[in-house]
Design a protein around this motif. Structure first.
Motif, PDB file in Angstrom:
ATOM      1  N   GLN A  74       0.847  -1.192   0.000  1.00  0.00           N
ATOM      2  CA  GLN A  74       0.000   0.000   0.000  1.00  0.00           C
ATOM      3  C   GLN A  74       0.882   1.243   0.000  1.00  0.00           C
ATOM      4  OE1 GLN A  74      -2.322  -0.697   3.556  1.00  0.00           O
ATOM      5  NE2 GLN A  74      -3.937  -1.726   2.396  1.00  0.00           N
ATOM      6  N   LYS A  75       0.716   2.063  -1.039  1.00  0.00           N
ATOM      7  CA  LYS A  75       1.504   3.287  -1.181  1.00  0.00           C
ATOM      8  C   LYS A  75       0.565   4.475  -1.343  1.00  0.00           C
ATOM      9  CE  LYS A  75       5.403   0.959  -3.393  1.00  0.00           C
ATOM     10  NZ  LYS A  75       6.322   0.973  -4.540  1.00  0.00           N
ATOM     11  N   ASN A  85      -6.510  11.694   0.752  1.00  0.00           N
ATOM     12  CA  ASN A  85      -5.617  10.570   0.934  1.00  0.00           C
ATOM     13  C   ASN A  85      -5.569   9.749  -0.359  1.00  0.00           C
ATOM     14  OD1 ASN A  85      -4.272   8.272   1.783  1.00  0.00           O
ATOM     15  ND2 ASN A  85      -5.530   7.951   3.588  1.00  0.00           N
ATOM     16  N   PHE A  86      -4.407   9.789  -1.046  1.00  0.00           N
ATOM     17  CA  PHE A  86      -4.206   8.947  -2.228  1.00  0.00           C
ATOM     18  C   PHE A  86      -3.822   7.547  -1.761  1.00  0.00           C
ATOM     19  CE2 PHE A  86      -3.663  12.914  -4.555  1.00  0.00           C
ATOM     20  CZ  PHE A  86      -4.264  12.620  -5.774  1.00  0.00           C
ATOM     21  N   LYS A  87      -4.519   6.543  -2.257  1.00  0.00           N
ATOM     22  CA  LYS A  87      -4.226   5.154  -1.924  1.00  0.00           C
ATOM     23  C   LYS A  87      -3.905   4.413  -3.217  1.00  0.00           C
ATOM     24  CE  LYS A  87      -7.522   5.365   1.886  1.00  0.00           C
ATOM     25  NZ  LYS A  87      -8.803   4.871   2.420  1.00  0.00           N
ATOM     26  N   LEU A  88      -2.661   4.003  -3.344  1.00  0.00           N
ATOM     27  CA  LEU A  88      -2.204   3.258  -4.518  1.00  0.00           C
ATOM     28  C   LEU A  88      -1.703   1.900  -4.042  1.00  0.00           C
ATOM     29  CD1 LEU A  88      -0.208   6.134  -6.254  1.00  0.00           C
ATOM     30  CD2 LEU A  88      -2.563   5.445  -6.684  1.00  0.00           C
ATOM     31  N   ASN A  89      -2.376   0.852  -4.453  1.00  0.00           N
ATOM     32  CA  ASN A  89      -2.022  -0.501  -4.011  1.00  0.00           C
ATOM     33  C   ASN A  89      -1.371  -1.267  -5.156  1.00  0.00           C
ATOM     34  OD1 ASN A  89      -3.208   0.139  -1.573  1.00  0.00           O
ATOM     35  ND2 ASN A  89      -5.154  -0.810  -2.087  1.00  0.00           N
ATOM     36  N   TYR A  90      -0.184  -1.821  -4.881  1.00  0.00           N
ATOM     37  CA  TYR A  90       0.618  -2.484  -5.904  1.00  0.00           C
ATOM     38  C   TYR A  90       0.871  -3.940  -5.547  1.00  0.00           C
ATOM     39  CZ  TYR A  90       1.881   2.108  -7.782  1.00  0.00           C
ATOM     40  OH  TYR A  90       1.855   3.366  -8.342  1.00  0.00           O
ATOM     41  N   LEU A 118       0.011  -1.832 -10.654  1.00  0.00           N
ATOM     42  CA  LEU A 118      -0.987  -1.072  -9.908  1.00  0.00           C
ATOM     43  C   LEU A 118      -2.308  -1.846  -9.883  1.00  0.00           C
ATOM     44  CD1 LEU A 118      -1.785   1.537  -8.420  1.00  0.00           C
ATOM     45  CD2 LEU A 118      -2.386   2.501 -10.651  1.00  0.00           C
ATOM     46  N   ALA A 119      -2.658  -2.374  -8.716  1.00  0.00           N
ATOM     47  CA  ALA A 119      -3.883  -3.155  -8.577  1.00  0.00           C
ATOM     48  C   ALA A 119      -5.096  -2.264  -8.354  1.00  0.00           C
ATOM     49  CB  ALA A 119      -3.749  -4.147  -7.423  1.00  0.00           C
ATOM     50  N   LYS A 120      -4.898  -1.153  -7.620  1.00  0.00           N
ATOM     51  CA  LYS A 120      -6.027  -0.282  -7.299  1.00  0.00           C
ATOM     52  C   LYS A 120      -5.522   1.128  -7.000  1.00  0.00           C
ATOM     53  CE  LYS A 120      -9.173  -1.975  -4.565  1.00  0.00           C
ATOM     54  NZ  LYS A 120      -9.898  -2.428  -3.343  1.00  0.00           N
ATOM     55  N   ARG A 181       6.577  10.487  -8.229  1.00  0.00           N
ATOM     56  CA  ARG A 181       6.995   9.091  -8.123  1.00  0.00           C
ATOM     57  C   ARG A 181       6.814   8.624  -6.671  1.00  0.00           C
ATOM     58  NH1 ARG A 181      10.504  11.979 -10.831  1.00  0.00           N
ATOM     59  NH2 ARG A 181      11.920  12.216  -9.067  1.00  0.00           N
ATOM     60  N   ASN A 182       6.582   7.337  -6.503  1.00  0.00           N
ATOM     61  CA  ASN A 182       6.458   6.771  -5.156  1.00  0.00           C
ATOM     62  C   ASN A 182       7.810   6.764  -4.451  1.00  0.00           C
ATOM     63  OD1 ASN A 182       3.636   5.843  -4.855  1.00  0.00           O
ATOM     64  ND2 ASN A 182       4.119   4.560  -6.617  1.00  0.00           N
ATOM     65  N   ARG A 183       7.779   7.089  -3.169  1.00  0.00           N
ATOM     66  CA  ARG A 183       8.957   6.994  -2.293  1.00  0.00           C
ATOM     67  C   ARG A 183       8.489   6.315  -1.013  1.00  0.00           C
ATOM     68  NH1 ARG A 183      11.682  12.407  -0.295  1.00  0.00           N
ATOM     69  NH2 ARG A 183      12.633  12.332  -2.337  1.00  0.00           N
ATOM     70  N   VAL A 184       9.160   5.218  -0.637  1.00  0.00           N
ATOM     71  CA  VAL A 184       8.668   4.390   0.467  1.00  0.00           C
ATOM     72  C   VAL A 184       9.802   3.951   1.390  1.00  0.00           C
ATOM     73  CG1 VAL A 184       7.375   2.311   1.081  1.00  0.00           C
ATOM     74  CG2 VAL A 184       6.869   3.485  -1.067  1.00  0.00           C
ATOM     75  N   PHE A 185       9.596   4.145   2.683  1.00  0.00           N
ATOM     76  CA  PHE A 185      10.424   3.535   3.719  1.00  0.00           C
ATOM     77  C   PHE A 185       9.596   2.431   4.358  1.00  0.00           C
ATOM     78  CE2 PHE A 185      12.033   7.837   3.348  1.00  0.00           C
ATOM     79  CZ  PHE A 185      13.405   7.641   3.305  1.00  0.00           C
TER      80      PHE A 185
END
Length: 196
Positions: A74-75, A85-90, A118-120, A181-185
């Motif tokens: 979940q990103k 709230n943007f919810k991008l699920n991969y 990208l699933a959703k 672009r997505n950035r994730v910790f």
């Protein structure tokens, strides 16, 4: 260009797996701390999401291995000054080379490419109400990179801190989020079956 990168990653992964001396399988679960990077992201702030899935580790020696995973991640981001709230699920497939400082256990470093689907994609407001998004405006495929540091216990349990970022934008050219672009910790726990 994207097809070339993907093809090279799959070729290297396939060749590496063919030369593996030992194989272990496991499960992963953790939490993401995620936002957008790039242009026009002044109002983007970090949000939490979940990550989890399956892992396979193909060992070449006591210290060097290839770790592949299949994760649901979940990103997205939240917008400052609002409750949007943007919810991008991969669904993601990282392919990482792993170097363990001990004999297969102890501190480890790992890094490699990642491909995601990208699933959703959805957007919600402060009341939790979903706002319709044009999913065709978002990239179906996310190409990125992963780097992690962690610790592997002999019994199979591991903990790691991970960073991953995308090299292509969230949105398609000329559409919403085409410069972000997505950035994730991530903080992830894992368990590999067949521990020593």
């Amino acid at each position: 260009m994207k097809k070339t990168i993907l093809s090279l990653a799959l070729l290297v992964g396939t060749a590496a797996v063919a030369n593996a001396q030992s194989t272990r399988f496991g499960v992963k679960a953790g939490v993401n701390y995620t936002t957008f990077s790039g242009d026009n992201v002044d109002n983007a702030k970090y949000k939490f999401g979940a990550v989890g899935g399956l892992a396979a580790n193909f060992g070449f020696s006591e210290s060097l291995s290839l770790q592949t995973e299949l994760l649901y991640s979940q990103k997205g981001t939240e917008i400052k000054g609002s409750d949007y709230n943007f919810k991008l699920n991969y669904i993601e497939l990282p392919i990482m080379f792993r170097y363990t400082l001990g004999d297969g256990n102890g501190p480890f470093l790992q890094a490699g490419p990642q491909i995601g689907y990208l699933a959703k994609a959805k957007l919600s407001d402060g009341n939790g109400k979903n706002i319709d998004l044009d999913n065709d405006a978002y990239q179906n495929i996310a190409l990125g990179y992963v780097a992690a540091i962690g610790y592997q216990l002999p019994a199979g349990l591991s903990i790691e801190g991970r960073f991953n970022g995308d090299i292509n934008s969230v949105g398609k050219d000329g559409d919403a989020n085409d410069q972000q672009r997505n950035r994730v910790f991530s903080l992830q726990l894992g368990y590999m079956f067949g521990g020593k």
